[in-house]
Design an enzyme around this catalytic site. Structure first.
Site, PDB file in Angstrom:
ATOM      1  N   TYR A   1       0.817  -1.218   0.000  1.00 51.45           N
ATOM      2  CA  TYR A   1       0.000   0.000   0.000  1.00 51.45           C
ATOM      3  C   TYR A   1       0.851   1.269   0.000  1.00 51.45           C
ATOM      4  O   TYR A   1       0.315   2.365   0.092  1.00 51.45           O
ATOM      5  CB  TYR A   1      -0.896   0.034   1.231  1.00 51.45           C
ATOM      6  CG  TYR A   1      -2.160  -0.759   1.083  1.00 51.45           C
ATOM      7  CD1 TYR A   1      -2.112  -2.153   0.997  1.00 51.45           C
ATOM      8  CD2 TYR A   1      -3.403  -0.147   1.040  1.00 51.45           C
ATOM      9  CE1 TYR A   1      -3.264  -2.895   0.874  1.00 51.45           C
ATOM     10  CE2 TYR A   1      -4.559  -0.887   0.921  1.00 51.45           C
ATOM     11  CZ  TYR A   1      -4.486  -2.256   0.842  1.00 51.45           C
ATOM     12  OH  TYR A   1      -5.635  -2.985   0.724  1.00 51.45           O
TER      13      TYR A   1
ATOM     14  N   ASP B   1      -1.645 -17.915   4.076  1.00 47.04           N
ATOM     15  CA  ASP B   1      -2.615 -18.827   3.449  1.00 47.04           C
ATOM     16  C   ASP B   1      -3.161 -19.808   4.475  1.00 47.04           C
ATOM     17  O   ASP B   1      -4.367 -20.065   4.558  1.00 47.04           O
ATOM     18  CB  ASP B   1      -2.003 -19.547   2.230  1.00 47.04           C
ATOM     19  CG  ASP B   1      -0.561 -19.958   2.441  1.00 47.04           C
ATOM     20  OD1 ASP B   1       0.046 -19.532   3.435  1.00 47.04           O
ATOM     21  OD2 ASP B   1      -0.033 -20.715   1.608  1.00 47.04           O
TER      22      ASP B   1
ATOM     23  N   ASP C   1      -5.599  -6.301   5.472  1.00 49.61           N
ATOM     24  CA  ASP C   1      -6.790  -5.877   4.739  1.00 49.61           C
ATOM     25  C   ASP C   1      -7.661  -7.082   4.413  1.00 49.61           C
ATOM     26  O   ASP C   1      -8.872  -7.095   4.657  1.00 49.61           O
ATOM     27  CB  ASP C   1      -6.322  -5.184   3.447  1.00 49.61           C
ATOM     28  CG  ASP C   1      -7.473  -4.624   2.644  1.00 49.61           C
ATOM     29  OD1 ASP C   1      -8.459  -4.168   3.258  1.00 49.61           O
ATOM     30  OD2 ASP C   1      -7.396  -4.654   1.400  1.00 49.61           O
TER      31      ASP C   1
END
Ligand code: NAD
Length: 369
Positions: free
Chosen positions: A125, A225, A249
């Site tokens: 980001y 994951d 996020d």
């Protein structure tokens, strides 16, 4: 009782509706707040030439606290996210998102009480991007070939992922302090350090180092994951989760799904002595102006704000009222009904009315007791 001044940013899309609902609920607690309304987003572009006018930042810097609605970021336009810009400009480095399961919410789970702490200032980001075909991109591709002997396809777009030791340590320390101050027992750091050895590697090393300062809190790490799978299968095993920006996020929305959807997920962006509270959800443009969406995420963001201001009793009362309205399941929005087409679902403002009413009746009950 003192008086607080708080910057109020209605946002766009469904923002103004949910923020109005939250404002009315906060006022109904009796805490005295002077709202300084400031507009940001596409609607102010023409007037100010920017979606984030300086007077918005000035107001937050002065008041130190803001309540904010979501702001639309048009996809693929030159328009950078106002939300990301605001977090960067004020160095709101920690995004704090509690996901608590309120009985009555529509979910497959029975036991979820997770707090996601997301790093807010760097990682993918950071906004350092190279556009496909731009001269600097070609130069960058040559640089990588020369220094790393690695090929990047010439038709690539590139986003950089910087993770610093200082920002990683700062966010992990925030998570541990939060855990300690809120009686939580465990912090789980999320990463992909097996693949991104340097960027995520730094995050993991920083997490391990900071964990040593907090022997009273259990520490563990998970690869992102695997974390997703574990959260879906056994969310009751997780407590505080700390993650770099992008994983944070994604995990935030995953956790919102665990507790009944985005309509129920509040948040706060917190820096040193400054905080902006806002729901996790976006501006949901298709519902804008329809008085339809769930105001709970915005109201609970208000609860977080009241706690931050030290108004713990008022926060508790408001959260209790929200919980009762959800548990009763009558005066709630469509997403809290078993059937989403249920004609008895109420609108955004009516659900806020029900929360205010629940607060008043519980107050009367307390006086009678
Ligand atoms: P979104 O969160 O706006 O909406 C996705 C879906 O979630 C909605 O269609 C709706 O079904 C559901 N939903 C969201 N809020 C709800 C509520 N309060 N009650 C009930 N259901 C709700 O996500 P999106 O469609 O991906 O994004 C729309 C815009 O919002 C984009 O421009 C995006 O950039 C922006 N956005 C802003 C913020 C922010 O201001 N912090 C955060 C996320 C997205």
């Amino acid at each position: 009782m003192g008086m607080f001044t708080v910057t109020l940013i209605p946002g766009d899309g469904i923002g103004p509706e949910v923020i109005d609902a939250a404002r009315r609920c906060i006022e109904a607690t009796g805490v005295r707040i002077k709202w300084e309304v400031r507009q940001a987003g596409a609607s102010v572009m023409d007037e100010y030439g920017t979606p984030l006018p300086e007077e918005v930042l000035e107001s937050i810097r002065k008041n130190k606290v803001a309540l904010k609605g979501p702001i639309t970021t048009p996809v693929g336009s030159g328009f950078r996210s106002v939300n990301v810009a605001l977090r960067k400009a004020l160095d709101l480095y920690a995004c704090l998102r509690p996901y608590k399961l309120y009985p009555g919410a529509r979910t497959r789970y029975t036991d979820v009480d997770i707090v996601v702490v997301r790093e807010n200032t760097e990682d993918l980001y950071a906004g350092i991007e190279f556009a496909e075909g731009a001269p600097e991109t070609e130069e960058f591709i040559r640089f990588v070939k020369e220094k790393k002997n690695a090929e990047i396809r010439p038709d690539s777009g590139i986003s950089l992922k910087p993770n610093s030791r200082s920002a990683s340590e700062r966010i992990v320390r925030f998570a541990f302090n939060y855990a300690r101050e809120n009686g939580r027992r465990k912090v789980t750091a999320v990463h992909k350090a097996n693949i991104m050895k340097y960027s995520d590697g730094i995050f993991l090393e920083s997490a391990r180092k900071v964990a040593e300062e907090f022997p009273d809190i259990v520490f563990e790490d998970r690869i992102v994951d695997n974390m997703c799978m574990q959260l879906v299968q056994r969310p009751e095993q997780y407590d505080v989760i700390v993650a770099p920006n992008l994983y944070g996020d994604i995990l935030s929305d995953l956790c919102a799904g665990l507790v009944g959807g985005l309509g129920l997920a509040p948040g706060g962006n917190i820096g040193e002595g400054i905080a902006v509270f806002e729901p996790t959800h976006g501006s949901a443009p298709k519902y804008a102006g329809k008085n339809k969406v769930n105001p709970t995420a915005a109201i609970l963001s208000g609860v977080m704000m009241l706690r931050y201001l030290g108004e713990k009793e008022a926060a508790q009362r408001l959260e209790g009222a929200v919980a009762r309205v959800i548990a009763e399941g009558k005066k709630v929005t469509y997403d809290l009904k078993e059937n989403r087409d249920d004609p008895t679902a109420v609108g955004t403002s009516e659900m806020a009315d029900a929360v205010i009413e629940a607060m008043v009746t519980s107050g009367e009950a307390a006086i009678r007791d």
